[in-house]
Design a protein around this motif. Structure first.
Motif, PDB file in Angstrom:
ATOM      1  N   ILE A 133       0.752  -1.249   0.161  1.00  0.00           N
ATOM      2  CA  ILE A 133      -0.017  -0.039   0.012  1.00  0.00           C
ATOM      3  C   ILE A 133       0.889   1.307   0.028  1.00  0.00           C
ATOM      4  CG2 ILE A 133      -2.193  -1.148   0.893  1.00  0.00           C
ATOM      5  CD1 ILE A 133      -1.173   0.452   3.767  1.00  0.00           C
ATOM      6  N   SER A 134       2.226   1.017   0.311  1.00  0.00           N
ATOM      7  CA  SER A 134       3.092   2.121   0.307  1.00  0.00           C
ATOM      8  C   SER A 134       3.367   2.488  -1.223  1.00  0.00           C
ATOM      9  CB  SER A 134       4.389   1.778   0.985  1.00  0.00           C
ATOM     10  OG  SER A 134       4.144   1.875   2.355  1.00  0.00           O
ATOM     11  N   ASN A 135       2.996   1.882  -2.230  1.00  0.00           N
ATOM     12  CA  ASN A 135       3.277   1.980  -3.610  1.00  0.00           C
ATOM     13  C   ASN A 135       2.718   3.151  -4.070  1.00  0.00           C
ATOM     14  OD1 ASN A 135       3.187   1.968  -6.547  1.00  0.00           O
ATOM     15  ND2 ASN A 135       3.423  -0.100  -6.550  1.00  0.00           N
ATOM     16  N   PRO A 136       3.138   4.277  -4.749  1.00  0.00           N
ATOM     17  CA  PRO A 136       2.693   5.347  -5.015  1.00  0.00           C
ATOM     18  C   PRO A 136       1.363   5.412  -6.018  1.00  0.00           C
ATOM     19  CG  PRO A 136       4.707   5.512  -5.762  1.00  0.00           C
ATOM     20  CD  PRO A 136       4.669   4.326  -4.905  1.00  0.00           C
ATOM     21  N   PHE A 137       1.406   3.782  -6.871  1.00  0.00           N
ATOM     22  CA  PHE A 137       0.443   3.616  -7.533  1.00  0.00           C
ATOM     23  C   PHE A 137      -0.576   2.930  -7.295  1.00  0.00           C
ATOM     24  CE2 PHE A 137       4.353   3.976 -10.098  1.00  0.00           C
ATOM     25  CZ  PHE A 137       4.114   5.023 -10.900  1.00  0.00           C
ATOM     26  N   TYR A 138      -0.591   2.798  -5.749  1.00  0.00           N
ATOM     27  CA  TYR A 138      -1.849   1.875  -5.221  1.00  0.00           C
ATOM     28  C   TYR A 138      -2.948   3.062  -4.765  1.00  0.00           C
ATOM     29  CZ  TYR A 138      -4.681  -0.432  -1.949  1.00  0.00           C
ATOM     30  OH  TYR A 138      -5.496  -0.763  -0.851  1.00  0.00           O
ATOM     31  N   THR A 139      -4.160   2.853  -4.938  1.00  0.00           N
ATOM     32  CA  THR A 139      -5.345   3.618  -4.468  1.00  0.00           C
ATOM     33  C   THR A 139      -5.850   2.953  -3.122  1.00  0.00           C
ATOM     34  OG1 THR A 139      -5.786   4.133  -6.785  1.00  0.00           O
ATOM     35  CG2 THR A 139      -7.279   4.717  -5.130  1.00  0.00           C
TER      36      THR A 139
END
Length: 161
Positions: A133-139
């Motif tokens: 969830i820390s992935n910037p592409f994850y909403t």
């Protein structure tokens, strides 16, 4: 004859459920019913997961009320492990609640699963979840559809079989 399997997978299902009980990730593993020997229908696990949400609420509220009395049971690290939520005829369902009210659920197909092993798997899953969830592409609040996350979950689960 049939080749004997090296070992039976300890976990039949891994799930991550959001604070509003929205499923974020569900992964089922081949699981043969102990009684019939037939492969379980993944829908059965959705039902088990749904039933576990009530047990989550109960366990979490009793844990809070004990903590509210000012008794510190070494939970200062924000102990999230709720332990066994409930057993079914064929499985045991374990729960882990994050500080953001995200629920991690493990369904074990072995009844002799060690608490320490289950706790370690939850801690690894929690770390993998935070990374995902820390992935910037994850909403936030949406299903985790990352193949990388799925592979990590598979590795965590298969390492404990």
């Amino acid at each position: 004859g049939r080749q004997p399997r090296r070992s039976v997978a300890m976990f039949a299902c891994v799930a991550i459920v959001g604070p509003q009980n929205n499923p974020l990730f569900i992964q089922t593993y081949r699981s043969d019913n102990v009684v019939t020997g037939m492969q379980e229908d993944p829908i059965k696990f959705h039902y088990i997961l749904h039933c576990s949400l009530d047990a989550f609420e109960e366990k979490a509220s009793t844990k809070k009320s004990v903590g509210a009395k000012g008794i510190s049971q070494g939970a200062s690290s924000g102990d999230c492990y709720l332990g066994l939520l409930y057993p079914t005829e064929d499985y045991k369902v374990y729960g882990y609640l994050t500080s953001t009210q995200v629920k991690l659920i493990l369904v074990t197909s072995t009844f002799n699963a060690k608490e320490t092993t289950v706790r370690q798997v939850f801690e690894k899953l929690h770390k993998a979840y935070i990374d995902a969830i820390s992935n910037p592409f994850y909403t936030h609040g949406t299903k985790i559809e990352s193949l990388g996350f799925s592979k990590i979950v598979d590795q965590i689960v298969s390492a404990t079989s």
